[in-house]
Design a protein around this motif. Structure first.
Motif, PDB file in Angstrom:
ATOM      1  N   SER A   1       0.830  -1.207   0.000  1.00  0.00           N
ATOM      2  CA  SER A   1       0.000   0.000   0.000  1.00  0.00           C
ATOM      3  C   SER A   1       0.867   1.261   0.000  1.00  0.00           C
ATOM      4  N   ASN A   2       2.162   1.097   0.253  1.00  0.00           N
ATOM      5  CA  ASN A   2       3.090   2.227   0.257  1.00  0.00           C
ATOM      6  C   ASN A   2       4.104   2.194  -0.887  1.00  0.00           C
ATOM      7  N   PHE A   3       4.422   0.997  -1.368  1.00  0.00           N
ATOM      8  CA  PHE A   3       5.441   0.841  -2.408  1.00  0.00           C
ATOM      9  C   PHE A   3       4.977  -0.198  -3.419  1.00  0.00           C
ATOM     10  N   ARG A   4       5.188   0.090  -4.704  1.00  0.00           N
ATOM     11  CA  ARG A   4       4.754  -0.843  -5.745  1.00  0.00           C
ATOM     12  C   ARG A   4       5.542  -2.144  -5.700  1.00  0.00           C
ATOM     13  N   ASN A   5       6.824  -2.054  -5.334  1.00  0.00           N
ATOM     14  CA  ASN A   5       7.687  -3.237  -5.351  1.00  0.00           C
ATOM     15  C   ASN A   5       8.953  -2.956  -4.542  1.00  0.00           C
ATOM     16  N   LYS A   6       9.837  -3.930  -4.507  1.00  0.00           N
ATOM     17  CA  LYS A   6      11.067  -3.783  -3.724  1.00  0.00           C
ATOM     18  C   LYS A   6      11.973  -2.712  -4.304  1.00  0.00           C
ATOM     19  N   ASP A   7      11.964  -2.557  -5.620  1.00  0.00           N
ATOM     20  CA  ASP A   7      12.775  -1.508  -6.238  1.00  0.00           C
ATOM     21  C   ASP A   7      12.368  -0.129  -5.719  1.00  0.00           C
ATOM     22  N   GLU A   8      11.072   0.123  -5.665  1.00  0.00           N
ATOM     23  CA  GLU A   8      10.589   1.428  -5.201  1.00  0.00           C
ATOM     24  C   GLU A   8      10.942   1.637  -3.734  1.00  0.00           C
ATOM     25  N   LEU A   9      10.875   0.582  -2.939  1.00  0.00           N
ATOM     26  CA  LEU A   9      11.265   0.678  -1.525  1.00  0.00           C
ATOM     27  C   LEU A   9      12.754   0.987  -1.412  1.00  0.00           C
ATOM     28  N   CYS A  10      13.566   0.347  -2.229  1.00  0.00           N
ATOM     29  CA  CYS A  10      15.004   0.596  -2.176  1.00  0.00           C
ATOM     30  C   CYS A  10      15.320   2.030  -2.617  1.00  0.00           C
ATOM     31  N   LEU A  11      14.624   2.533  -3.611  1.00  0.00           N
ATOM     32  CA  LEU A  11      14.820   3.923  -4.024  1.00  0.00           C
ATOM     33  C   LEU A  11      14.505   4.874  -2.868  1.00  0.00           C
ATOM     34  N   ALA A  12      13.446   4.571  -2.113  1.00  0.00           N
ATOM     35  CA  ALA A  12      13.091   5.403  -0.951  1.00  0.00           C
ATOM     36  C   ALA A  12      14.191   5.338   0.101  1.00  0.00           C
ATOM     37  N   VAL A  13      14.773   4.152   0.286  1.00  0.00           N
ATOM     38  CA  VAL A  13      15.881   4.003   1.242  1.00  0.00           C
ATOM     39  C   VAL A  13      17.083   4.819   0.780  1.00  0.00           C
ATOM     40  N   LEU A  14      17.427   4.719  -0.504  1.00  0.00           N
ATOM     41  CA  LEU A  14      18.562   5.486  -1.027  1.00  0.00           C
ATOM     42  C   LEU A  14      18.298   6.985  -0.923  1.00  0.00           C
ATOM     43  N   ASP A  15      17.055   7.413  -1.175  1.00  0.00           N
ATOM     44  CA  ASP A  15      16.702   8.828  -1.007  1.00  0.00           C
ATOM     45  C   ASP A  15      16.964   9.267   0.436  1.00  0.00           C
ATOM     46  N   ASP A  16      16.579   8.420   1.381  1.00  0.00           N
ATOM     47  CA  ASP A  16      16.757   8.721   2.801  1.00  0.00           C
ATOM     48  C   ASP A  16      18.245   8.826   3.144  1.00  0.00           C
ATOM     49  N   ILE A  17      19.031   7.883   2.637  1.00  0.00           N
ATOM     50  CA  ILE A  17      20.477   7.894   2.899  1.00  0.00           C
ATOM     51  C   ILE A  17      21.118   9.137   2.292  1.00  0.00           C
ATOM     52  N   HIS A  18      20.813   9.407   1.022  1.00  0.00           N
ATOM     53  CA  HIS A  18      21.416  10.554   0.341  1.00  0.00           C
ATOM     54  C   HIS A  18      21.037  11.875   1.006  1.00  0.00           C
ATOM     55  N   ALA A  19      19.769  12.013   1.379  1.00  0.00           N
ATOM     56  CA  ALA A  19      19.325  13.257   2.033  1.00  0.00           C
ATOM     57  C   ALA A  19      20.077  13.471   3.344  1.00  0.00           C
ATOM     58  N   GLY A  20      20.259  12.395   4.099  1.00  0.00           N
ATOM     59  CA  GLY A  20      20.998  12.505   5.356  1.00  0.00           C
ATOM     60  C   GLY A  20      22.446  12.903   5.143  1.00  0.00           C
ATOM     61  N   HIS A  21      23.075  12.302   4.141  1.00  0.00           N
ATOM     62  CA  HIS A  21      24.478  12.627   3.862  1.00  0.00           C
ATOM     63  C   HIS A  21      24.639  14.070   3.372  1.00  0.00           C
ATOM     64  N   ILE A  22      23.743  14.507   2.498  1.00  0.00           N
ATOM     65  CA  ILE A  22      23.824  15.883   1.993  1.00  0.00           C
ATOM     66  C   ILE A  22      23.620  16.872   3.131  1.00  0.00           C
ATOM     67  N   GLU A  23      22.689  16.570   4.010  1.00  0.00           N
ATOM     68  CA  GLU A  23      22.440  17.443   5.165  1.00  0.00           C
ATOM     69  C   GLU A  23      23.674  17.517   6.060  1.00  0.00           C
ATOM     70  N   GLU A  24      24.309  16.364   6.304  1.00  0.00           N
ATOM     71  CA  GLU A  24      25.517  16.337   7.134  1.00  0.00           C
ATOM     72  C   GLU A  24      26.638  17.150   6.496  1.00  0.00           C
TER      73      GLU A  24
END
Length: 199
Positions: A51-74
């Motif tokens: 209900s939140n992600f179409r598939n595992k690829d989309e979930l992984c993209l969300a994880v990478l977005d989270d990681i990248h946003a954190g690193h850029i902020e740091e």
């Protein structure tokens, strides 16, 4: 305590799924982590994942977005408003911890290889890489405005630093003894060099 709205509840579920998937992808890798495992570990049904992600690829993209946003902020917190020397010194300390982090590096590599054969997924990754380069470019422009131009235009400097960081990260996973100063010494040299933009 007021009850969460449906949208708030779904947002909270999504955040928990991303946090759980992040931990599992970084520890076990992309292919070894199933949506069933993520749902079970997060305490949800598999339906909650879908209900939140179409598939595992989309979930992984969300994880990478989270990681990248954190690193850029740091990184932004380390360099904005600092002199180039102060910024590079702070960046060196961050890079020593992060460049070659096995979980993060291998997830990026594994997912990039996975995405290679899917044009749509590859385009999603390319858009994210472009956004990361754009964030680095913005920091480089800030430096240039305050301290003068570097040896490369900001866009090229961003591409060079990201490429060097990725390559160095992979090398440091294989051989952690490779010094991270290669990255920061290159940055220092580029910041000290006169601007050589073609006219």
């Amino acid at each position: 305590m007021a009850r969460l709205t449906r949208a708030q509840s779904q947002a909270r579920t999504r955040e928990r799924l991303v946090a759980t998937a992040r931990q599992m992808f970084l520890h076990d890798g992309y292919h070894a982590t199933s949506l069933d495992k993520v749902a079970d570990t997060a305490g949800f049904s598999k339906g909650a994942v879908y209900s939140n992600f179409r598939n595992k690829d989309e979930l992984c993209l969300a994880v990478l977005d989270d990681i990248h946003a954190g690193h850029i902020e740091e990184i932004a917190a380390l360099v904005v408003g600092k002199t180039p020397d102060e910024a590079v010194t702070a960046l060196a300390e961050w890079a020593e911890r992060m460049v070659g982090d096995e979980g993060w590096t291998m997830l990026e590599v594994e997912f990039a290889v996975h995405a290679h054969r899917d044009p749509g997924l590859r385009a999603e990754l390319a858009a994210r890489d472009k956004a990361v380069r754009g964030a680095i470019e913005a920091l480089a422009r800030d430096w240039a405005e305050r301290t003068g131009p570097a040896g490369l235009p900001p866009a090229d400097l961003a591409t060079a630093l990201l490429s060097l960081g990725i390559g160095l990260g992979i090398q440091r996973v294989i051989d952690p003894g490779i010094p991270v100063r290669v990255l920061t010494d290159t940055l220092r040299a580029l910041l000290a060099a006169p601007d050589r933009q073609p006219t």
